[in-house]
Scaffold this motif. Structure first.
Motif, PDB file in Angstrom:
ATOM      1  N   UNK A  17      -0.419  -7.160 -18.306  1.00 35.42           N
ATOM      2  CA  UNK A  17      -0.508  -5.766 -17.861  1.00 35.42           C
ATOM      3  C   UNK A  17      -0.814  -5.675 -16.372  1.00 35.42           C
ATOM      4  N   UNK A  18      -1.580  -6.628 -15.852  1.00 36.97           N
ATOM      5  CA  UNK A  18      -1.954  -6.593 -14.436  1.00 36.97           C
ATOM      6  C   UNK A  18      -0.767  -6.887 -13.515  1.00 36.97           C
ATOM      7  N   UNK A  19       0.365  -7.307 -14.091  1.00 37.92           N
ATOM      8  CA  UNK A  19       1.559  -7.651 -13.327  1.00 37.92           C
ATOM      9  C   UNK A  19       2.688  -6.626 -13.507  1.00 37.92           C
ATOM     10  N   UNK A  20       2.578  -5.754 -14.510  1.00 41.24           N
ATOM     11  CA  UNK A  20       3.738  -5.056 -15.052  1.00 41.24           C
ATOM     12  C   UNK A  20       4.557  -4.289 -14.021  1.00 41.24           C
ATOM     13  N   UNK A  21       3.949  -3.329 -13.306  1.00 39.10           N
ATOM     14  CA  UNK A  21       4.753  -2.506 -12.395  1.00 39.10           C
ATOM     15  C   UNK A  21       5.162  -3.253 -11.136  1.00 39.10           C
ATOM     16  N   UNK A  22       4.578  -4.455 -10.898  1.00 36.54           N
ATOM     17  CA  UNK A  22       5.026  -5.267  -9.765  1.00 36.54           C
ATOM     18  C   UNK A  22       6.526  -5.516  -9.843  1.00 36.54           C
ATOM     19  N   UNK A  23       7.043  -5.579 -11.071  1.00 39.57           N
ATOM     20  CA  UNK A  23       8.431  -5.973 -11.280  1.00 39.57           C
ATOM     21  C   UNK A  23       9.294  -4.847 -11.854  1.00 39.57           C
TER      22      UNK A  23
ATOM     23  N   UNK B 103       0.797  -1.224   0.000  1.00 46.17           N
ATOM     24  CA  UNK B 103       0.000   0.000   0.000  1.00 46.17           C
ATOM     25  C   UNK B 103       0.830   1.276   0.000  1.00 46.17           C
ATOM     26  N   UNK B 104       2.089   1.188   0.412  1.00 41.90           N
ATOM     27  CA  UNK B 104       2.948   2.368   0.443  1.00 41.90           C
ATOM     28  C   UNK B 104       3.988   2.290  -0.680  1.00 41.90           C
ATOM     29  N   UNK B 105       4.313   3.417  -1.276  1.00 39.61           N
ATOM     30  CA  UNK B 105       5.339   3.405  -2.331  1.00 39.61           C
ATOM     31  C   UNK B 105       6.690   2.940  -1.797  1.00 39.61           C
ATOM     32  N   UNK B 106       7.448   2.274  -2.651  1.00 37.18           N
ATOM     33  CA  UNK B 106       8.814   1.891  -2.296  1.00 37.18           C
ATOM     34  C   UNK B 106       9.626   3.163  -2.088  1.00 37.18           C
TER      35      UNK B 106
ATOM     36  N   UNK C 196       5.577   5.455  -9.286  1.00 32.37           N
ATOM     37  CA  UNK C 196       4.603   5.261  -8.210  1.00 32.37           C
ATOM     38  C   UNK C 196       5.180   4.477  -7.042  1.00 32.37           C
ATOM     39  N   UNK C 197       6.126   3.582  -7.324  1.00 35.55           N
ATOM     40  CA  UNK C 197       6.650   2.707  -6.290  1.00 35.55           C
ATOM     41  C   UNK C 197       5.642   1.691  -5.804  1.00 35.55           C
ATOM     42  N   UNK C 198       4.587   1.440  -6.592  1.00 33.03           N
ATOM     43  CA  UNK C 198       3.489   0.584  -6.178  1.00 33.03           C
ATOM     44  C   UNK C 198       3.310  -0.596  -7.129  1.00 33.03           C
ATOM     45  N   UNK C 199       2.766  -1.732  -6.627  1.00 33.47           N
ATOM     46  CA  UNK C 199       2.369  -2.809  -7.534  1.00 33.47           C
ATOM     47  C   UNK C 199       1.257  -2.329  -8.460  1.00 33.47           C
ATOM     48  N   UNK C 200       1.030  -3.049  -9.543  1.00 37.98           N
ATOM     49  CA  UNK C 200       0.125  -2.569 -10.581  1.00 37.98           C
ATOM     50  C   UNK C 200      -1.312  -2.405 -10.099  1.00 37.98           C
ATOM     51  N   UNK C 201      -1.843  -3.384  -9.371  1.00 39.13           N
ATOM     52  CA  UNK C 201      -3.226  -3.269  -8.895  1.00 39.13           C
ATOM     53  C   UNK C 201      -3.379  -2.128  -7.908  1.00 39.13           C
ATOM     54  N   UNK C 202      -2.385  -1.947  -7.058  1.00 41.01           N
ATOM     55  CA  UNK C 202      -2.457  -0.851  -6.088  1.00 41.01           C
ATOM     56  C   UNK C 202      -2.354   0.503  -6.783  1.00 41.01           C
ATOM     57  N   UNK C 203      -1.535   0.580  -7.823  1.00 33.98           N
ATOM     58  CA  UNK C 203      -1.403   1.838  -8.563  1.00 33.98           C
ATOM     59  C   UNK C 203      -2.691   2.239  -9.255  1.00 33.98           C
ATOM     60  N   UNK C 204      -3.576   1.280  -9.494  1.00 31.87           N
ATOM     61  CA  UNK C 204      -4.844   1.620 -10.155  1.00 31.87           C
ATOM     62  C   UNK C 204      -5.775   2.404  -9.241  1.00 31.87           C
TER      63      UNK C 204
END
Length: 457
Positions: free
Chosen positions: A220-226, A13-16, A83-91
């Protein structure tokens, strides 16, 4: 040495923080390259052949489909460092603090289903591999071995997962490249690899294009996770290129093997691909079987890790490692209960579930890249509750399924008119992106009329 990722919900929930964004940029490539080195991608190429496409027309469909599917994944991945966030959280920036929970929950359920479906062919390959050594392995135990390896990696967190993707990626690339070369050069009866065919009709081209593009679009639902652990000083163009290059090149490679061998494989299914490779490679079959068995670790380690992120974004307060274990455990039960009976049903249901991806992606990307100047300063502000974008998402997803979808479970009226051609993904993305752009324009006018000063939250 791999770093253990934080266990609490705040990790999602918090940005890296910038001081922890130290991941090497090459991990971006491997995280999007290795998971596609699997029999599922080979099956896509076989499917294109089974739809009647061949020669250059089939190659062009693979090329265009993979470009269309990989572009949104790369565009989403760019959001990670900022964002420093996983993809679902960034939405949440688009959907609101509560609106983000629905797509996150859908993604978690999808992850469980894909976990089970991905493990079935790998378990079959592991059983066949053990048989070459004169031993037997029950299906439930083969599944348990794979699930245990995957959940241990995902419970440790992103760094362990991405380390596995990098080094296992090299092994899978070598093994599948060798297996693919053996398969392509195996022509016992002179059967042409990809025979020239008459020009296919538009319906079959659209069917093939939808299958190819949706295979990569799902990532796409995984992208920013990594990508969220990469430094914010990393150029956005570099993040985009590494992501696009990884997912496009691996999908294209495996699908080409499927295309070149499709005329000799009985049906577009992982089981048929596995049995064909085992037959063609003879005494070297263990190379292909080992690669297929290992491939599910590359896919599902990332899958379980993303599922843990998604479950927390959906509102769960379970620790991240326990969320990963829960996902892997449910997927294991699902696969074992469905042995020999329900795999096809799972796959069909998951194909239907993919229709949420295109509208979700259209909204998120439009919100991130097409904001009017008056709203750009609020790009990373979370609206309270359910935003209008969340309502738009539900409306477009339902309309897309009812009007445009074409799956073994349901064929829509429009798909029937198009002889089964599926344009749901394209229409869903376009409708959602257009609707989100209009919502942004309306919001910008509101700010200008009321004179509200826009500041970064």
């Amino acid at each position: 040495m791999a770093k253990i990722e934080g266990a609490g919900p705040e990790t999602v929930e918090r940005p890296v923080p910038p001081e922890l964004q130290t991941m090497s940029a090459d991990r971006i490539f491997w995280s999007h390259f290795s998971p596609n080195l699997a029999p599922a991608a080979w099956v896509i190429g076989v499917l294109v052949v089974s739809l009647g496409l061949g020669g250059w027309s089939a190659f062009v469909v693979l090329l265009i489909g993979n470009v269309l599917g990989a572009l949104p994944v790369a565009a989403c991945a760019v959001m990670g460092p900022d964002t420093g966030l996983p993809q679902m959280e960034a939405s949440r920036f688009s959907f609101g603090s509560r609106g983000k929970r629905l797509p996150a929950l859908i993604n978690w359920v999808n992850c469980i289903g894909w976990d089970a479906v991905n493990n079935v062919p790998s378990a079959i390959a592991l059983i066949l591999l053990v048989q070459t050594w004169g031993m037997t392995l029950p299906f439930w135990l083969a599944m348990a071995i794979l699930a245990l390896a995957q959940l241990l990696a995902s419970a440790a967190g992103h760094d362990t997962v991405q380390t596995i993707e990098k080094y296992l990626g090299w092994i899978l690339l070598a093994a599948f490249a060798f297996s693919g070369w053996m398969a392509v050069t195996h022509r016992p009866d002179g059967t042409p690899m990809v025979a020239a065919r008459p020009a296919p009709d538009g319906a079959h081209i659209l069917l093939a294009l939808g299958a190819v593009s949706s295979f990569t679009l799902a990532w796409t639902a995984y992208a920013s996770d990594y990508t969220r652990y990469v430094s914010r000083r990393t150029g956005r163009g570099k993040v985009f290129a590494l992501t696009f290059g990884g997912i496009f090149s691996s999908a294209m490679l495996m699908e080409l093997f499927g295309l070149l061998t499709g005329a000799m494989i009985s049906s577009p299914s992982p089981e048929s691909v596995i049995l064909a490779l085992q037959s063609w490679m003879g005494p070297l079959a263990p190379v292909a079987l080992a690669a297929i068995a290992l491939s599910s670790i590359a896919i599902n380690a990332a899958n379980d890790n993303t599922a843990a992120y998604a479950l927390i974004s959906a509102g769960s307060r379970l620790p991240r490692p326990l969320s990963a274990v829960l996902t892997a455990g449910l997927a294991y039960v699902l696969a074992v209960m469905g042995e020999g009976r329900f795999t096809t049903l799972y796959e069909n249901a998951l194909l239907m579930a993919l229709y949420w991806i295109a509208p979700w992606c259209g909204i998120v990307l439009t919100d991130w890249y097409a904001r009017p100047p008056a709203l750009k300063a609020r790009r990373m502000v979370t609206p309270p509750g359910w935003s209008p974008s969340a309502i738009l998402f539900v409306a477009v997803t339902v309309a897309t399924i009812i009007l445009f979808s074409s799956t073994p479970l349901y064929i829509s009226p429009v798909a029937r008119l198009l002889q089964g051609a599926d344009i749901g993904y394209f229409v869903g993305f376009a409708m959602a992106a257009t609707g989100q752009y209009l919502l942004l324009r309306q919001q910008a006018r509101k700010y200008r009329l009321t004179g509200i000063k826009v500041t970064q939250a």
